[in-house]
Write a protein that holds these residues in place. Structure first.
Motif, mmCIF file in Angstrom:
data_model
loop_
_atom_site.group_PDB
_atom_site.id
_atom_site.type_symbol
_atom_site.label_atom_id
_atom_site.label_comp_id
_atom_site.label_asym_id
_atom_site.label_seq_id
_atom_site.Cartn_x
_atom_site.Cartn_y
_atom_site.Cartn_z
ATOM 1 N N LYS A 1 50.441 37.252 45.863
ATOM 2 C CA LYS A 1 49.240 37.156 44.842
ATOM 3 C C LYS A 1 50.079 37.725 43.526
ATOM 4 O O LYS A 1 50.247 37.062 42.508
ATOM 5 C CB LYS A 1 48.128 37.810 45.074
ATOM 6 C CG LYS A 1 47.154 37.865 43.929
ATOM 7 C CD LYS A 1 45.744 38.498 44.191
ATOM 8 C CE LYS A 1 44.675 38.190 43.047
ATOM 9 N NZ LYS A 1 43.453 38.817 43.477
ATOM 10 N N SER A 2 50.790 38.860 43.410
ATOM 11 C CA SER A 2 51.658 39.511 42.278
ATOM 12 C C SER A 2 52.653 38.677 42.169
ATOM 13 O O SER A 2 52.786 38.310 40.787
ATOM 14 C CB SER A 2 51.874 40.872 42.640
ATOM 15 O OG SER A 2 52.782 40.875 43.691
ATOM 16 N N TYR B 1 49.243 39.252 51.630
ATOM 17 C CA TYR B 1 48.467 38.393 50.456
ATOM 18 C C TYR B 1 48.707 39.160 49.276
ATOM 19 O O TYR B 1 48.773 38.445 48.043
ATOM 20 C CB TYR B 1 47.049 38.628 50.951
ATOM 21 C CG TYR B 1 46.023 38.302 49.999
ATOM 22 C CD1 TYR B 1 46.017 36.623 49.507
ATOM 23 C CD2 TYR B 1 45.316 39.108 49.299
ATOM 24 C CE1 TYR B 1 45.201 36.527 48.633
ATOM 25 C CE2 TYR B 1 44.506 38.679 48.289
ATOM 26 C CZ TYR B 1 44.182 37.414 48.135
ATOM 27 O OH TYR B 1 43.385 36.996 46.929
ATOM 28 N N TYR C 1 53.100 35.286 42.323
ATOM 29 C CA TYR C 1 52.498 34.406 41.698
ATOM 30 C C TYR C 1 52.185 34.628 40.371
ATOM 31 O O TYR C 1 52.440 33.801 39.305
ATOM 32 C CB TYR C 1 51.190 33.727 42.604
ATOM 33 C CG TYR C 1 50.648 32.461 42.135
ATOM 34 C CD1 TYR C 1 51.282 31.202 42.260
ATOM 35 C CD2 TYR C 1 49.409 32.495 41.254
ATOM 36 C CE1 TYR C 1 50.635 30.044 41.857
ATOM 37 C CE2 TYR C 1 48.979 31.451 40.787
ATOM 38 C CZ TYR C 1 49.591 30.177 40.904
ATOM 39 O OH TYR C 1 48.757 29.139 40.464
ATOM 40 N N LYS C 2 51.709 35.693 40.107
ATOM 41 C CA LYS C 2 51.184 35.781 38.814
ATOM 42 C C LYS C 2 52.266 36.269 37.895
ATOM 43 O O LYS C 2 52.394 35.781 36.687
ATOM 44 C CB LYS C 2 50.294 37.474 38.722
ATOM 45 C CG LYS C 2 48.809 37.026 39.192
ATOM 46 C CD LYS C 2 48.090 38.370 38.965
ATOM 47 C CE LYS C 2 46.558 38.109 39.443
ATOM 48 N NZ LYS C 2 45.824 39.289 39.431
#
Length: 200
Positions: A85-86, A81, A88-89
């Motif tokens: 998330k990283s 996860y 995606y950023k």
């Protein structure tokens, strides 16, 4: 003083040291938050087989190997996860930067239509004009019919009025004479006053 060594440093090195200190503080904060999340996820993973066996009737083995496997599974899911998330950023930031700094492409010139398409367009426009004219003519005809009906109705009403006036002239109504009511005068009654007798 605790910061006496800073006076011996150059401004550049002092600035770099300050930046490194800020980055260290924020990174350690992030690390501690991740560690706390890992502890919570490990505890929840340990409770998962117990809850499933107790409340949902599953038969999951509760030994050291199974508990460790659930803990590792939870930690692995959490790391996946974090990586997603990283990524995606990072991709979002790259897309925004690309939109700002990438040169805009030239607008493609519209292709010229062949002669057949142009002719078809002309025919379609002519058909639309003819339909609009037909609609206008139909509206005008409807208005003319409506006006003629109104005029006929007016003529009929005038004819009936003239006929009624002629009939009244031929047969005039007799006036009923009313006699005035004779009011007879009421008789006048004279009241004689009695003379009062004087005292002797």
């Amino acid at each position: 003083m605790a910061f006496e060594f800073l006076s011996s440093l150059d401004t550049m090195t002092a600035f770099l040291l300050l930046v490194i200190f800020i980055l260290f503080v924020f990174s350690m904060k992030k690390v501690f938050s991740v560690l706390m999340n890992l502890v919570v996820i490990g505890a929840v993973s340990l409770l998962f087989p117990v809850v499933m066996n107790r409340f949902f009737g599953f038969d999951i083995p509760i030994d050291s190997d199974s508990l460790i496997s659930f803990v590792l599974l939870g930690i692995g899911v959490y790391f996946v996860y974090l990586v997603a998330k990283s990524l995606y950023k990072v991709l979002g930031m790259a897309e925004r930067a690309g939109k700002k700094y990438m040169p805009k492409g030239k607008k493609e010139e519209p292709e010229r239509e062949p002669e057949e398409k142009a002719d078809n367009k002309k025919y379609k426009e002519m058909e639309k004009e003819l339909k609009e004219r037909e609609k206008e003519l139909a509206k005008k005809e409807h208005e003319i019919q409506w006006k003629s009906k109104l005029q006929k109705e007016k003529k009929r009403s005038d004819w009936t009025k003239e006929y009624a006036s002629l009939e009244e002239a031929k047969h005039p109504k007799k006036e009923v004479k009313t006699r005035p009511a004779i009011i007879e005068p009421l008789p006048v009654i004279e009241h004689k006053r009695k003379k009062k007798k004087g005292k002797k």
